[in-house]
Design a protein around this motif. Sequence first.
Motif, PDB file in Angstrom:
ATOM      1  N   VAL A   1       0.843  -1.202   0.000  1.00  0.00           N
ATOM      2  CA  VAL A   1       0.000   0.000   0.000  1.00  0.00           C
ATOM      3  C   VAL A   1       0.881   1.255   0.000  1.00  0.00           C
ATOM      4  O   VAL A   1       0.629   2.201  -0.744  1.00  0.00           O
ATOM      5  N   ARG A   2       1.922   1.237   0.832  1.00  0.00           N
ATOM      6  CA  ARG A   2       2.832   2.383   0.896  1.00  0.00           C
ATOM      7  C   ARG A   2       3.484   2.646  -0.453  1.00  0.00           C
ATOM      8  O   ARG A   2       3.558   3.795  -0.909  1.00  0.00           O
ATOM      9  N   SER A   3       3.939   1.604  -1.124  1.00  0.00           N
ATOM     10  CA  SER A   3       4.594   1.811  -2.421  1.00  0.00           C
ATOM     11  C   SER A   3       3.592   2.283  -3.473  1.00  0.00           C
ATOM     12  O   SER A   3       3.925   3.101  -4.321  1.00  0.00           O
ATOM     13  N   LYS A   4       2.358   1.781  -3.413  1.00  0.00           N
ATOM     14  CA  LYS A   4       1.333   2.229  -4.371  1.00  0.00           C
ATOM     15  C   LYS A   4       0.993   3.705  -4.140  1.00  0.00           C
ATOM     16  O   LYS A   4       0.851   4.467  -5.096  1.00  0.00           O
ATOM     17  N   ILE A   5       0.871   4.120  -2.887  1.00  0.00           N
ATOM     18  CA  ILE A   5       0.600   5.526  -2.581  1.00  0.00           C
ATOM     19  C   ILE A   5       1.764   6.396  -3.048  1.00  0.00           C
ATOM     20  O   ILE A   5       1.556   7.456  -3.655  1.00  0.00           O
ATOM     21  N   SER A   6       2.981   5.955  -2.785  1.00  0.00           N
ATOM     22  CA  SER A   6       4.167   6.717  -3.217  1.00  0.00           C
ATOM     23  C   SER A   6       4.207   6.841  -4.736  1.00  0.00           C
ATOM     24  O   SER A   6       4.520   7.913  -5.268  1.00  0.00           O
ATOM     25  N   GLU A   7       3.887   5.763  -5.425  1.00  0.00           N
ATOM     26  CA  GLU A   7       3.871   5.800  -6.886  1.00  0.00           C
ATOM     27  C   GLU A   7       2.802   6.764  -7.397  1.00  0.00           C
ATOM     28  O   GLU A   7       3.053   7.564  -8.303  1.00  0.00           O
ATOM     29  N   ASP A   8       1.611   6.705  -6.801  1.00  0.00           N
ATOM     30  CA  ASP A   8       0.541   7.617  -7.210  1.00  0.00           C
ATOM     31  C   ASP A   8       0.922   9.073  -6.952  1.00  0.00           C
ATOM     32  O   ASP A   8       0.640   9.954  -7.765  1.00  0.00           O
ATOM     33  N   LEU A   9       1.566   9.325  -5.816  1.00  0.00           N
ATOM     34  CA  LEU A   9       1.994  10.682  -5.485  1.00  0.00           C
ATOM     35  C   LEU A   9       3.042  11.175  -6.478  1.00  0.00           C
ATOM     36  O   LEU A   9       2.984  12.318  -6.936  1.00  0.00           O
ATOM     37  N   TYR A  10       3.967  10.317  -6.849  1.00  0.00           N
ATOM     38  CA  TYR A  10       5.000  10.678  -7.823  1.00  0.00           C
ATOM     39  C   TYR A  10       4.369  11.036  -9.170  1.00  0.00           C
ATOM     40  O   TYR A  10       4.702  12.060  -9.775  1.00  0.00           O
ATOM     41  N   LEU A  11       3.449  10.175  -9.638  1.00  0.00           N
ATOM     42  CA  LEU A  11       2.795  10.436 -10.917  1.00  0.00           C
ATOM     43  C   LEU A  11       1.968  11.713 -10.872  1.00  0.00           C
ATOM     44  O   LEU A  11       1.928  12.483 -11.838  1.00  0.00           O
ATOM     45  N   LEU A  12       1.332  11.955  -9.737  1.00  0.00           N
ATOM     46  CA  LEU A  12       0.520  13.163  -9.577  1.00  0.00           C
ATOM     47  C   LEU A  12       1.388  14.416  -9.580  1.00  0.00           C
ATOM     48  O   LEU A  12       1.036  15.424 -10.201  1.00  0.00           O
ATOM     49  N   ARG A  13       2.537  14.357  -8.913  1.00  0.00           N
ATOM     50  CA  ARG A  13       3.465  15.498  -8.927  1.00  0.00           C
ATOM     51  C   ARG A  13       3.917  15.821 -10.342  1.00  0.00           C
ATOM     52  O   ARG A  13       3.981  16.978 -10.744  1.00  0.00           O
ATOM     53  N   ARG A  14       4.246  14.780 -11.103  1.00  0.00           N
ATOM     54  CA  ARG A  14       4.683  14.993 -12.486  1.00  0.00           C
ATOM     55  C   ARG A  14       3.575  15.611 -13.329  1.00  0.00           C
ATOM     56  O   ARG A  14       3.823  16.524 -14.121  1.00  0.00           O
ATOM     57  N   GLU A  15       2.352  15.122 -13.161  1.00  0.00           N
ATOM     58  CA  GLU A  15       1.236  15.638 -13.942  1.00  0.00           C
ATOM     59  C   GLU A  15       0.933  17.094 -13.577  1.00  0.00           C
ATOM     60  O   GLU A  15       0.679  17.924 -14.447  1.00  0.00           O
ATOM     61  N   LEU A  16       0.981  17.415 -12.286  1.00  0.00           N
ATOM     62  CA  LEU A  16       0.749  18.799 -11.869  1.00  0.00           C
ATOM     63  C   LEU A  16       1.840  19.715 -12.410  1.00  0.00           C
ATOM     64  O   LEU A  16       1.555  20.830 -12.852  1.00  0.00           O
ATOM     65  N   ALA A  17       3.077  19.257 -12.378  1.00  0.00           N
ATOM     66  CA  ALA A  17       4.177  20.069 -12.913  1.00  0.00           C
ATOM     67  C   ALA A  17       4.006  20.270 -14.419  1.00  0.00           C
ATOM     68  O   ALA A  17       4.245  21.363 -14.935  1.00  0.00           O
ATOM     69  N   LYS A  18       3.562  19.221 -15.108  1.00  0.00           N
ATOM     70  CA  LYS A  18       3.357  19.325 -16.548  1.00  0.00           C
ATOM     71  C   LYS A  18       2.251  20.327 -16.873  1.00  0.00           C
ATOM     72  O   LYS A  18       2.327  21.044 -17.862  1.00  0.00           O
ATOM     73  N   ARG A  19       1.241  20.402 -16.017  1.00  0.00           N
ATOM     74  CA  ARG A  19       0.134  21.333 -16.228  1.00  0.00           C
ATOM     75  C   ARG A  19       0.396  22.703 -15.611  1.00  0.00           C
ATOM     76  O   ARG A  19      -0.483  23.552 -15.579  1.00  0.00           O
ATOM     77  N   ASN A  20       1.591  22.895 -15.074  1.00  0.00           N
ATOM     78  CA  ASN A  20       1.997  24.165 -14.466  1.00  0.00           C
ATOM     79  C   ASN A  20       1.091  24.540 -13.289  1.00  0.00           C
ATOM     80  O   ASN A  20       0.561  25.639 -13.213  1.00  0.00           O
ATOM     81  N   ILE A  21       0.940  23.583 -12.364  1.00  0.00           N
ATOM     82  CA  ILE A  21       0.141  23.788 -11.156  1.00  0.00           C
ATOM     83  C   ILE A  21       1.043  23.539  -9.955  1.00  0.00           C
ATOM     84  O   ILE A  21       1.715  22.514  -9.875  1.00  0.00           O
ATOM     85  N   ARG A  22       1.048  24.499  -9.044  1.00  0.00           N
ATOM     86  CA  ARG A  22       1.824  24.363  -7.808  1.00  0.00           C
ATOM     87  C   ARG A  22       0.889  24.478  -6.614  1.00  0.00           C
ATOM     88  O   ARG A  22      -0.036  25.287  -6.624  1.00  0.00           O
ATOM     89  N   VAL A  23       1.156  23.682  -5.574  1.00  0.00           N
ATOM     90  CA  VAL A  23       0.303  23.658  -4.383  1.00  0.00           C
ATOM     91  C   VAL A  23       1.172  23.939  -3.170  1.00  0.00           C
ATOM     92  O   VAL A  23       2.258  23.370  -3.022  1.00  0.00           O
ATOM     93  N   PHE A  24       0.673  24.815  -2.279  1.00  0.00           N
ATOM     94  CA  PHE A  24       1.397  25.187  -1.067  1.00  0.00           C
ATOM     95  C   PHE A  24       0.473  25.052   0.133  1.00  0.00           C
ATOM     96  O   PHE A  24      -0.701  25.423   0.056  1.00  0.00           O
ATOM     97  N   ARG A  25       0.993  24.563   1.239  1.00  0.00           N
ATOM     98  CA  ARG A  25       0.198  24.524   2.461  1.00  0.00           C
ATOM     99  C   ARG A  25       0.091  25.960   2.969  1.00  0.00           C
ATOM    100  O   ARG A  25       1.075  26.671   3.075  1.00  0.00           O
TER     101      ARG A  25
END
Length: 159
Positions: free
Chosen positions: A84-108
């Motif tokens: 589960v941890r590796s699947k979540i990490s993989e999803d987070l990695y792919l999501l970061r790449r997609e957000l960067a590709k779409r020029n979206i940045r998120v800040f707390r």
Amino acid sequence: MSKLDGNERWKSKMLLTEHQEQYEQRHAHTAKVPPSRPTEAELIMIRDYILLPYMLSMVEKSLDDIEHRANLLKPLYLMAGKVVRSKISEDLYLLRRELAKRNIRVFRDEQEDLIVYHRFICRGYEDRLGLVRDVVRSEISVRLSRYLKEIASRLASGE
């Protein structure tokens, strides 16, 4: 922005006039594009980007708890937790790449009472997304159950 922008020394020595005109036209065109609001799919991606680190820390804490307890099925629980941890990490990695590709940045941003706010910038458009803690908990619960069902189906099929 290239490394040579703002450095007047290189302005005339490196570029031919026609190349400089093309460069200025390209930048003039991109400067005129108005900021665009995120689509519904992009807002879901931003929400997932906010939720996945919480899920990852919850799974990590659970794995630490399992490590320190005696249980007959401890190896199975640890293996499932690590998957589960590796699947979540993989999803987070792919999501970061997609957000960067779409020029979206998120800040707390901040937390007020029971709402956690995150500021995001989407192609020049800036806004805040607030998530209620109860909604975060329920969404994490739904997501974790989805990951666990995937693991259970793998075990049942014998992969």
